[in-house]
Design a protein around this motif. Sequence first.
Motif, mmCIF file in Angstrom:
data_model
loop_
_atom_site.group_PDB
_atom_site.id
_atom_site.type_symbol
_atom_site.label_atom_id
_atom_site.label_comp_id
_atom_site.label_asym_id
_atom_site.label_seq_id
_atom_site.Cartn_x
_atom_site.Cartn_y
_atom_site.Cartn_z
ATOM 1 N N MET A 1 0.854 -1.180 0.000
ATOM 2 C CA MET A 1 0.000 0.000 0.000
ATOM 3 C C MET A 1 0.891 1.231 0.000
ATOM 4 O O MET A 1 1.868 1.302 0.750
ATOM 5 C CB MET A 1 -0.925 0.021 1.234
ATOM 6 C CG MET A 1 -1.983 -1.063 1.204
ATOM 7 S SD MET A 1 -3.101 -0.996 2.652
ATOM 8 C CE MET A 1 -3.948 0.560 2.346
ATOM 9 N N LEU A 2 0.553 2.217 -0.853
ATOM 10 C CA LEU A 2 1.307 3.459 -0.927
ATOM 11 C C LEU A 2 0.978 4.300 0.294
ATOM 12 O O LEU A 2 -0.190 4.560 0.582
ATOM 13 C CB LEU A 2 0.940 4.219 -2.206
ATOM 14 C CG LEU A 2 1.675 5.537 -2.459
ATOM 15 C CD1 LEU A 2 3.142 5.273 -2.755
ATOM 16 C CD2 LEU A 2 1.018 6.289 -3.614
ATOM 17 N N ASN A 3 2.002 4.716 1.033
ATOM 18 C CA ASN A 3 1.755 5.541 2.212
ATOM 19 C C ASN A 3 1.795 7.025 1.853
ATOM 20 O O ASN A 3 2.100 7.411 0.716
ATOM 21 C CB ASN A 3 2.732 5.218 3.346
ATOM 22 C CG ASN A 3 4.186 5.466 2.963
ATOM 23 O OD1 ASN A 3 4.503 6.440 2.272
ATOM 24 N ND2 ASN A 3 5.080 4.576 3.393
ATOM 25 N N ALA A 4 1.490 7.883 2.843
ATOM 26 C CA ALA A 4 1.375 9.325 2.603
ATOM 27 C C ALA A 4 2.712 9.975 2.274
ATOM 28 O O ALA A 4 2.747 11.113 1.797
ATOM 29 C CB ALA A 4 0.751 10.007 3.818
ATOM 30 N N LYS A 5 3.827 9.273 2.516
ATOM 31 C CA LYS A 5 5.145 9.815 2.208
ATOM 32 C C LYS A 5 5.645 9.367 0.843
ATOM 33 O O LYS A 5 6.752 9.709 0.436
ATOM 34 C CB LYS A 5 6.145 9.389 3.281
ATOM 35 C CG LYS A 5 5.851 9.986 4.657
ATOM 36 C CD LYS A 5 6.905 9.557 5.674
ATOM 37 C CE LYS A 5 6.632 10.172 7.043
ATOM 38 N NZ LYS A 5 7.647 9.767 8.050
ATOM 39 N N GLY A 6 4.825 8.570 0.153
ATOM 40 C CA GLY A 6 5.209 8.116 -1.178
ATOM 41 C C GLY A 6 5.904 6.772 -1.197
ATOM 42 O O GLY A 6 6.299 6.294 -2.258
ATOM 43 N N GLY A 7 6.075 6.143 -0.028
ATOM 44 C CA GLY A 7 6.715 4.836 0.035
ATOM 45 C C GLY A 7 5.703 3.710 -0.020
ATOM 46 O O GLY A 7 4.492 3.926 0.091
ATOM 47 N N LEU A 8 6.188 2.497 -0.195
ATOM 48 C CA LEU A 8 5.328 1.324 -0.260
ATOM 49 C C LEU A 8 5.489 0.499 1.012
ATOM 50 O O LEU A 8 6.596 0.127 1.397
ATOM 51 C CB LEU A 8 5.685 0.477 -1.486
ATOM 52 C CG LEU A 8 5.356 1.090 -2.850
ATOM 53 C CD1 LEU A 8 5.936 0.217 -3.965
ATOM 54 C CD2 LEU A 8 3.850 1.246 -3.025
ATOM 55 N N ASP A 9 4.349 0.229 1.674
ATOM 56 C CA ASP A 9 4.344 -0.597 2.873
ATOM 57 C C ASP A 9 3.730 -1.956 2.549
ATOM 58 O O ASP A 9 2.672 -2.015 1.904
ATOM 59 C CB ASP A 9 3.515 0.057 3.986
ATOM 60 C CG ASP A 9 4.141 1.356 4.486
ATOM 61 O OD1 ASP A 9 5.374 1.473 4.395
ATOM 62 O OD2 ASP A 9 3.394 2.234 4.965
ATOM 63 N N PRO A 10 4.378 -3.047 2.968
ATOM 64 C CA PRO A 10 3.765 -4.373 2.776
ATOM 65 C C PRO A 10 2.376 -4.379 3.424
ATOM 66 O O PRO A 10 2.207 -3.895 4.550
ATOM 67 C CB PRO A 10 4.724 -5.319 3.503
ATOM 68 C CG PRO A 10 6.031 -4.595 3.518
ATOM 69 C CD PRO A 10 5.686 -3.142 3.654
ATOM 70 N N ILE A 11 1.397 -4.897 2.711
ATOM 71 C CA ILE A 11 0.025 -4.836 3.204
ATOM 72 C C ILE A 11 -0.124 -5.552 4.546
ATOM 73 O O ILE A 11 -0.957 -5.177 5.377
ATOM 74 C CB ILE A 11 -0.954 -5.407 2.151
ATOM 75 C CG1 ILE A 11 -2.385 -4.969 2.469
ATOM 76 C CG2 ILE A 11 -0.831 -6.916 2.056
ATOM 77 C CD1 ILE A 11 -3.367 -5.237 1.345
ATOM 78 N N GLY A 12 0.709 -6.542 4.784
ATOM 79 C CA GLY A 12 0.643 -7.257 6.050
ATOM 80 C C GLY A 12 1.095 -6.406 7.229
ATOM 81 O O GLY A 12 0.789 -6.728 8.386
ATOM 82 N N ASN A 13 1.831 -5.322 6.958
ATOM 83 C CA ASN A 13 2.312 -4.437 8.014
ATOM 84 C C ASN A 13 1.363 -3.274 8.291
ATOM 85 O O ASN A 13 1.599 -2.479 9.198
ATOM 86 C CB ASN A 13 3.686 -3.865 7.652
ATOM 87 C CG ASN A 13 4.759 -4.938 7.626
ATOM 88 O OD1 ASN A 13 4.530 -6.064 8.078
ATOM 89 N ND2 ASN A 13 5.926 -4.601 7.093
ATOM 90 N N VAL A 14 0.309 -3.153 7.470
ATOM 91 C CA VAL A 14 -0.665 -2.065 7.641
ATOM 92 C C VAL A 14 -1.803 -2.558 8.531
ATOM 93 O O VAL A 14 -2.393 -3.602 8.267
ATOM 94 C CB VAL A 14 -1.216 -1.594 6.276
ATOM 95 C CG1 VAL A 14 -2.241 -0.481 6.470
ATOM 96 C CG2 VAL A 14 -0.075 -1.119 5.371
ATOM 97 N N LYS A 15 -2.079 -1.815 9.600
ATOM 98 C CA LYS A 15 -3.117 -2.228 10.532
ATOM 99 C C LYS A 15 -4.459 -2.397 9.822
ATOM 100 O O LYS A 15 -4.782 -1.668 8.879
ATOM 101 C CB LYS A 15 -3.266 -1.196 11.646
ATOM 102 C CG LYS A 15 -2.078 -1.146 12.597
ATOM 103 C CD LYS A 15 -2.329 -0.142 13.718
ATOM 104 C CE LYS A 15 -1.151 -0.116 14.693
ATOM 105 N NZ LYS A 15 -1.370 0.856 15.798
ATOM 106 N N GLU A 16 -5.233 -3.338 10.293
ATOM 107 C CA GLU A 16 -6.514 -3.654 9.663
ATOM 108 C C GLU A 16 -7.444 -2.447 9.648
ATOM 109 O O GLU A 16 -8.179 -2.229 8.681
ATOM 110 C CB GLU A 16 -7.177 -4.824 10.402
ATOM 111 C CG GLU A 16 -8.452 -5.311 9.722
ATOM 112 C CD GLU A 16 -9.055 -6.518 10.423
ATOM 113 O OE1 GLU A 16 -10.179 -6.889 10.058
ATOM 114 O OE2 GLU A 16 -8.397 -7.064 11.334
#
Length: 217
Positions: free
Chosen positions: A23-38
């Motif tokens: 998932m693209l975060n607000a800073k423009g980086g990519l976070d693994p979807i498993g690391n993004v809180k539900e």
Amino acid sequence: MDVAIFEERPEEGITIMNGNKFMLNAKGGLDPIGNVKEQYQLEDQTVRKCIAYAREASARITRLKTNTFADLGALDALLAEKFGAKIGGKKGNRTYQSYDGRMKVTVQVSDQIVFGPELQVAKSLIDECLNEWSAGSRPEIQAIVTRAFNTDKEGQVNRSDVFMLLRLEIDDKRWNNAMEAIRSAIRVTGSKEYVRFYERASINDDWQAITIDLAKA
């Protein structure tokens, strides 16, 4: 050397890279979807769903406005050509009605107005009057003057309150000169058309507006 395989799904807010979802975060980086809180994923999905509906509604309203003005314009041209008739008055306000009297479309033309430098002359004269009258002036007049010359977020004076000053009958030469300055300050820079739709169950019932404004839906 392995080449990364990307697949972007902007409508879902998901980027797939080598089979893994990010998932693209607000800073423009990519976070693994498993690391993004539900809860963040749920909020993201809900917002994207609402925005999709809003975009669709906005597009439909744009088409509605475009088609309405095109249809009414075609009717105006046909009536003018065939019968030499024109719907509406001098200012361009027009009303179109169904034959059974149960539906109507109105077009209202509103002038777009700005004020020239004469308005500052008017303010100076009004301030002179208020300073001299001070104790004897009616508080409602002071309130109208204060509101009239308070600027809004765009830096514009409050037009309706400026016009309200013109309605006051005050026997003072400086005041009357100020009102003349206000009239001289008025500049009509253009006009805008507004279309509204109405219907009623029978000709004996009151007109009911067909709601398009989201705030009034």
